[in-house]
Design an enzyme around this catalytic site. Structure first.
Site, mmCIF file in Angstrom:
data_model
loop_
_atom_site.group_PDB
_atom_site.id
_atom_site.type_symbol
_atom_site.label_atom_id
_atom_site.label_comp_id
_atom_site.label_asym_id
_atom_site.label_seq_id
_atom_site.Cartn_x
_atom_site.Cartn_y
_atom_site.Cartn_z
ATOM 1 N N GLU A 58 0.944 -1.137 -0.027
ATOM 2 C CA GLU A 58 -0.085 0.000 0.073
ATOM 3 C C GLU A 58 0.889 1.309 0.125
ATOM 4 O O GLU A 58 0.681 2.171 -0.540
ATOM 5 C CB GLU A 58 -0.964 0.102 1.071
ATOM 6 N N HIS A 276 -2.900 -9.319 -16.880
ATOM 7 C CA HIS A 276 -4.393 -9.303 -17.394
ATOM 8 C C HIS A 276 -5.008 -7.581 -17.216
ATOM 9 O O HIS A 276 -5.507 -7.059 -18.155
ATOM 10 C CB HIS A 276 -5.550 -10.029 -16.366
#
Length: 303
Positions: A58, A276
């Site tokens: 994060e 992806h």
């Protein structure tokens, strides 16, 4: 100055890809609260005292996003100043900054207050628009430097409508894909392309409808790109920008669909999932360039 701007634009574009993939990494690893309910500080501290993998992911995403934001701000400002006479430059400069700030605010709000899956799914799409604006600024700078010639290209009205429609449809598909991630519906269907062998759609859960809705939408997108590539190959085979551009788009969408299936087969392999996200980002950026070329052709018709 143009040489400097070329380097800055390439760095900004690559940086935006890192922001997009980094955001997908945060979601896939469930690291959104790695710094707790604190933003821009991490657990209320400028420099965290305790580290774990979620915090590192994060915090790294925040640092990368902030650094890339500075690069994009510099690129937009300089492009506006030196190439503001080019029709699309000022608009793209504004859009790149506006949506970059907007996606940052949505991310911050998700950390501090939390958001529904449907709202969080907007985050990736907004980041994608900011990336596309930076990518188009890069292409415009390279156009000015005469690295490739698209000025003589005229796209017919029928094909322009197809490209505009594909643009909006792709955004919808991207949203459904982001919703799959945020709703944690990636593995609710064990088979591919169908959900499960012998499954009754009447018994589908909401998560299964989200997953299969995304697959169906992605399938239409795949067929639409194939159709447009065949059409472009027949009409514009002598135009390198069109032919090779749509060939690249076709390859990217094939990779996108293939890696989407591999996500199921590999039981949500992290690297497959990130690839992806990368492929759809590159495809969308390329599609936006064809939207830009189409808008130029539309202006040519008005003359």
């Amino acid at each position: 100055m143009i040489k400097f701007l070329k380097w800055l634009s390439v760095l900004s574009t690559i940086g935006m890809l890192f922001v997009l993939v980094g955001g997908a990494l945060v979601t896939k690893t469930e690291s959104g609260l790695g710094c707790g309910r604190s933003w821009p500080l991490c657990n209320g501290e400028l420099i965290p005292s305790d580290f774990n993998i979620e915090l590192i992911i994060e915090l790294s995403h925040r640092l990368v996003s902030g650094t890339v934001g500075i690069l994009v701000l510099a690129l937009s400002t300089l492009a506006w100043k030196y190439f503001g006479s080019v029709r699309e430059t000022k608009f793209l400069s504004f859009i790149s900054i506006f949506f970059l700030v907007l996606q940052g605010l949505i991310g911050a709000a998700a950390v501090v207050w939390g958001q529904s899956d449907f709202v969080l799914a907007l985050h990736f799409g907004i980041s994608l628009i900011s990336f596309a604006a930076v990518f188009l600024l890069t292409l415009i700078i390279f156009e000015i430097d005469k690295k490739f010639d698209a000025e003589s290209l005229i796209i017919d009205k029928s094909l322009r409508r197809q490209i505009y429609g594909l643009f909006w449809y792709t955004l919808a598909v991207v949203y459904t894909g982001a919703l799959v991630r945020h709703a944690e519906a990636s593995l609710v269907c064990k088979d591919w392309p169908l959900c499960e062998k012998g499954a009754d759609i009447g018994t589908f859960s909401m998560d299964q409808w989200i997953q299969m809705g995304h697959r169906f939408a992605a399938g239409i997108l795949f067929l639409w790109v194939i159709y447009l590539f065949v059409r472009v190959s027949k009409q514009y085979y002598q135009q390198k920008v069109m032919y090779y551009g749509w060939l690249a788009a076709l390859i990217l969408i094939i990779l996108q669909v293939t890696f989407g299936a591999f996500i199921i087969f590999t039981i949500l392999n992290l690297y497959i999932a990130l690839a992806h996200a990368l492929f759809i980002s590159c495809f969308f950026g390329l599609l936006c360039y064809f939207v830009l070329l189409s808008s130029r052709s539309a202006n040519f018709d008005k003359r």
